[in-house]
Design a protein around this motif. Structure first.
Motif, PDB file in Angstrom:
ATOM      1  N   UNK A 294      -0.825  -6.973  -1.923  1.00 52.30           N
ATOM      2  CA  UNK A 294       0.133  -7.701  -2.762  1.00 52.30           C
ATOM      3  C   UNK A 294       0.528  -6.872  -3.968  1.00 52.30           C
ATOM      4  N   UNK A 295      -0.463  -6.208  -4.549  1.00 49.96           N
ATOM      5  CA  UNK A 295      -0.178  -5.405  -5.724  1.00 49.96           C
ATOM      6  C   UNK A 295       0.757  -4.251  -5.371  1.00 49.96           C
ATOM      7  N   UNK A 296       0.443  -3.578  -4.284  1.00 49.78           N
ATOM      8  CA  UNK A 296       1.303  -2.471  -3.858  1.00 49.78           C
ATOM      9  C   UNK A 296       2.702  -2.993  -3.544  1.00 49.78           C
ATOM     10  N   UNK A 297       2.762  -4.122  -2.874  1.00 49.33           N
ATOM     11  CA  UNK A 297       4.063  -4.699  -2.520  1.00 49.33           C
ATOM     12  C   UNK A 297       4.873  -5.032  -3.753  1.00 49.33           C
ATOM     13  N   UNK A 298       4.219  -5.616  -4.737  1.00 47.07           N
ATOM     14  CA  UNK A 298       4.918  -5.958  -5.970  1.00 47.07           C
ATOM     15  C   UNK A 298       5.542  -4.722  -6.598  1.00 47.07           C
ATOM     16  N   UNK A 299       4.765  -3.662  -6.653  1.00 40.08           N
ATOM     17  CA  UNK A 299       5.260  -2.430  -7.267  1.00 40.08           C
ATOM     18  C   UNK A 299       6.441  -1.864  -6.483  1.00 40.08           C
ATOM     19  N   UNK A 300       6.255  -1.735  -5.188  1.00 35.34           N
ATOM     20  CA  UNK A 300       7.271  -1.070  -4.391  1.00 35.34           C
ATOM     21  C   UNK A 300       8.533  -1.924  -4.330  1.00 35.34           C
ATOM     22  N   UNK A 301       8.369  -3.246  -4.222  1.00 36.09           N
ATOM     23  CA  UNK A 301       9.542  -4.120  -4.211  1.00 36.09           C
ATOM     24  C   UNK A 301      10.305  -4.002  -5.521  1.00 36.09           C
ATOM     25  N   UNK A 302       9.575  -3.949  -6.624  1.00 33.48           N
ATOM     26  CA  UNK A 302      10.237  -3.843  -7.928  1.00 33.48           C
ATOM     27  C   UNK A 302      11.011  -2.538  -8.034  1.00 33.48           C
ATOM     28  N   UNK A 303      10.410  -1.477  -7.499  1.00 31.42           N
ATOM     29  CA  UNK A 303      11.054  -0.168  -7.635  1.00 31.42           C
ATOM     30  C   UNK A 303      12.243   0.018  -6.720  1.00 31.42           C
ATOM     31  N   UNK A 304      12.140  -0.526  -5.514  1.00 33.92           N
ATOM     32  CA  UNK A 304      13.136  -0.135  -4.510  1.00 33.92           C
ATOM     33  C   UNK A 304      13.936  -1.291  -3.921  1.00 33.92           C
ATOM     34  N   UNK A 305      13.687  -2.499  -4.372  1.00 33.28           N
ATOM     35  CA  UNK A 305      14.405  -3.611  -3.771  1.00 33.28           C
ATOM     36  C   UNK A 305      13.811  -3.991  -2.424  1.00 33.28           C
ATOM     37  N   UNK A 306      14.304  -5.081  -1.850  1.00 34.85           N
ATOM     38  CA  UNK A 306      13.694  -5.621  -0.645  1.00 34.85           C
ATOM     39  C   UNK A 306      13.796  -4.664   0.544  1.00 34.85           C
ATOM     40  N   UNK A 307      14.978  -4.182   0.823  1.00 35.57           N
ATOM     41  CA  UNK A 307      15.128  -3.329   2.000  1.00 35.57           C
ATOM     42  C   UNK A 307      14.614  -1.935   1.728  1.00 35.57           C
ATOM     43  N   UNK A 308      14.748  -1.502   0.476  1.00 31.21           N
ATOM     44  CA  UNK A 308      14.230  -0.186   0.140  1.00 31.21           C
ATOM     45  C   UNK A 308      12.711  -0.152   0.232  1.00 31.21           C
ATOM     46  N   UNK A 309      12.088  -1.308   0.099  1.00 33.87           N
ATOM     47  CA  UNK A 309      10.631  -1.367   0.184  1.00 33.87           C
ATOM     48  C   UNK A 309      10.216  -1.444   1.644  1.00 33.87           C
ATOM     49  N   UNK A 310      10.166  -0.342   2.313  1.00 30.69           N
ATOM     50  CA  UNK A 310       9.775  -0.342   3.724  1.00 30.69           C
ATOM     51  C   UNK A 310       8.287  -0.641   3.820  1.00 30.69           C
ATOM     52  N   UNK A 311       7.910  -1.210   4.949  1.00 32.95           N
ATOM     53  CA  UNK A 311       6.475  -1.481   5.111  1.00 32.95           C
ATOM     54  C   UNK A 311       5.694  -0.178   5.045  1.00 32.95           C
ATOM     55  N   UNK A 312       6.296   0.883   5.518  1.00 33.12           N
ATOM     56  CA  UNK A 312       5.617   2.179   5.457  1.00 33.12           C
ATOM     57  C   UNK A 312       5.327   2.550   4.008  1.00 33.12           C
ATOM     58  N   UNK A 313       6.307   2.352   3.131  1.00 30.17           N
ATOM     59  CA  UNK A 313       6.116   2.707   1.722  1.00 30.17           C
ATOM     60  C   UNK A 313       5.029   1.836   1.098  1.00 30.17           C
ATOM     61  N   UNK A 314       5.047   0.564   1.438  1.00 33.00           N
ATOM     62  CA  UNK A 314       4.037  -0.333   0.881  1.00 33.00           C
ATOM     63  C   UNK A 314       2.649   0.072   1.357  1.00 33.00           C
ATOM     64  N   UNK A 315       2.534   0.412   2.642  1.00 36.65           N
ATOM     65  CA  UNK A 315       1.246   0.819   3.183  1.00 36.65           C
ATOM     66  C   UNK A 315       0.764   2.088   2.497  1.00 36.65           C
ATOM     67  N   UNK A 316       1.674   3.025   2.323  1.00 44.77           N
ATOM     68  CA  UNK A 316       1.293   4.267   1.661  1.00 44.77           C
ATOM     69  C   UNK A 316       0.745   3.942   0.266  1.00 44.77           C
ATOM     70  N   UNK A 317       1.473   3.127  -0.472  1.00 39.57           N
ATOM     71  CA  UNK A 317       1.052   2.780  -1.814  1.00 39.57           C
ATOM     72  C   UNK A 317      -0.308   2.064  -1.810  1.00 39.57           C
ATOM     73  N   UNK A 318      -0.492   1.211  -0.807  1.00 37.13           N
ATOM     74  CA  UNK A 318      -1.747   0.444  -0.760  1.00 37.13           C
ATOM     75  C   UNK A 318      -2.883   1.265  -0.157  1.00 37.13           C
ATOM     76  N   UNK A 319      -2.525   2.421   0.386  1.00 38.11           N
ATOM     77  CA  UNK A 319      -3.554   3.251   0.985  1.00 38.11           C
ATOM     78  C   UNK A 319      -4.102   2.696   2.281  1.00 38.11           C
ATOM     79  N   UNK A 320      -3.254   2.064   3.050  1.00 39.39           N
ATOM     80  CA  UNK A 320      -3.708   1.503   4.320  1.00 39.39           C
ATOM     81  C   UNK A 320      -2.784   1.946   5.453  1.00 39.39           C
ATOM     82  N   UNK A 321      -3.216   1.732   6.667  1.00 41.95           N
ATOM     83  CA  UNK A 321      -2.381   2.034   7.819  1.00 41.95           C
ATOM     84  C   UNK A 321      -1.438   0.873   8.102  1.00 41.95           C
ATOM     85  N   UNK A 322      -0.374   1.175   8.838  1.00 46.10           N
ATOM     86  CA  UNK A 322       0.634   0.135   9.061  1.00 46.10           C
ATOM     87  C   UNK A 322       0.054  -1.038   9.850  1.00 46.10           C
TER      88      UNK A 322
END
Lengths: 197, 197, 197, 197
Positions: free
Chosen positions: B18-46
DNA sequence: CATGAATGAGTTTTCATTCAT
DNA sequence: AATGAATGAAAACTCATTCAT
């Protein structure tokens, strides 16, 4: 000797696409508004779209620029007035009236949602600045005439008036019980009270 | 061979996403926040992502629900207070302080941009309603005590207080000269003046 | 109202497009050479292009045919010569000189790249055959006169001379240190040595 | 604890795509070789393709690099030989034999056709340089031993040997009567004669 | 639980070609 | 003849989501 370029025709077509784009963007958001959907709405082929706008993003920018230009035109129409507070309340009230067109708040939301695209951020800020620049001289004149509070600098007052209209727009979009027509009067009164300080 | 789920571990992981998602969504918008980017930020696999959230949209809803829950908790913390206007201004001031976390306005914009998704619209309205419901009883007590204007119904006043905080959030996000810290005081004063009528 | 075609004007226009096409194809390859780019280079509208060539492919074929025709003209100009080996070396040397026009190798590469189009393959083979047919009688005369090796049939010798010029063209295009002017002499000597066997 | 990355599996898949790409590119040229066609040939989904190669162009570069690497490996295999001219003729003959795989000349043509893409031009020149670098030391040793002509610098001789193989490849691709197997012997003899001067 | 390779539907965009003026 | 606006088929590529390990 054939001269096919009819600028009138071109401008009409362009506006037709802009209009369709505005609707579809408002309804479905930036990514939901596929170029295919916009073309369908505008009644054109996909090729035609890209004849007029190099990019989907460019269409959005064109719509925003249209809005900014409209704001500047409003400013010109106020020349000759002599009641600063009246002018300011007319401006705020007018912007609130825009919210009655259901496409406006939807479009604004859609565009704000892709503010991470630098070009969009720039255009949005230009729009914002335009609004504040229209307000500013009237606030200053009001302050000089003692009709507007002086404890807050004119530029900040401008920001706050934009804050009120922005919040108003958002509210209309979010809350079904909050209508542009029904709340406009309270908006103007609140703005006036804010201006008086 | 039974593998019991460690609920503590599970909740921690969930919050991390959730924390990673919040950050990435804020930075890149909904579509810009790809699940891949969120996973990378959260340090997890897809794959892990989809263990915790069935859908990207569900992550967004979870974040929104967290916010709504927080709002309800705030309400509970006010039990026992006896100064309605003071409570209202604390609430408004507190929400304004949220805007100082740069992720909040970005996330709000991102989510508003996909409000055409019904589930998102619902969650957003729930959030909105939560805010108004927290305000409402204190407005009513204030009116009963004669400390809050009575010319506008309590529910509308609630809407207007939310309007002010919403506009404030937007302003902080748009205008670099408008800072949450610097303008908070004026927000509280403006809210108070609005409440007094 | 009859508008008679001025064949002179028509032919000039056609050559103008062919020239532009040759340049753009050489620079950008077959797919990179969009009809729009060719029209821009030729200074014409897109509609005009298709007045002269039904298809982009047809333009390419026309250019190839022009080259084939040129080869046949070269052949005619040799009538009356009596030194077979000298003629052959003049031909090879002349083709090598073509490589000095930087558009030639680029165009050849571009066209070879779309050899999978049957019409192009046919035209390319016609060009190839034309070169070999120009060479062939002189090789045979040289063999009859004992000046050209007889251990290899004349047709194969022709293929090998074309091999040398083809390889030469490619080299000039690929390797900056390998210039048409600087290596031409060695080409002629190598061809002569090959002919002697 | 799952470890899904199996480098062996990855390499195999990659080669499978490279193989399919080589075939399709040879058959249809660069633009004719759509990623869809390559995927169909490789028996994979389009997503998988882009899992292994970020771009269609990258696939082409990978194939070219494979060829360049192979050339370097050939060089290593010649260590210990002591007959410079024999080595050179083996190299030339070996490259000519490659032309017997009908995919090679087709692929070379396809790639040459998009040489206007800078990355392709670079890779193609690297390949070219690799060939010349493999030849160069043996030419120099041959010159030192008096077995190779000295009237032409070694580097130019290398270019000319590459010219012969390049022309040979092209010929095989263009002319049905010119087969790799049938003409290879004459190639080696011609190369030898060229080396002796 | 965790992983990341595999998938394919869906998107934007390009470009040869047509045709009314 | 000449023009360029309009077209839509086709292409490369993205990304949420699935699933075998």
């Amino acid at each position: 000797m054939a001269r096919t370029v009819d600028p009138r025709r071109h401008a009409r077509r362009r506006l037709q696409i802009i209009d369709a784009g505005l609707s579809v963007l408002a309804e479905r958001g930036y990514e939901g508004a596929t170029t295919a959907a916009i073309c369908r709405r505008a009644g054109i082929g996909s090729g035609t779209f890209f004849h007029y706008f190099a990019t989907k993003r460019e269409l959005v920018l064109a719509i925003l620029e249209l809005g900014t230009a409209e704001t500047h035109e409003q400013a010109a129409a106020l020349d000759g007035r002599d009641d600063p507070v009246g002018v300011l309340l007319d401006l705020v009230g007018g912007w609130a009236a825009d919210a009655a067109d259901p496409r406006i708040p939807g479009f604004v939301r859609a565009v704000a949602g892709v503010m991470h695209l630098p070009a969009v951020a720039t255009a949005l800020q230009a729009d914002d600045r335009a609004q504040r620049e229209v307000l500013l001289p009237w606030i200053e004149r009001g302050q000089a005439a003692g009709e507007v509070r002086r404890d807050v600098p004119a530029a900040r007052i401008a920001s706050w008036l934009v804050l009120l209209t922005g919040g108003f727009l958002e509210r209309v979009a979010t809350d079904d019980a909050f209508t542009a027509v029904g709340e406009r009067d309270l908006l103007v009164r609140t703005a006036e009270s804010f201006l008086r300080g």
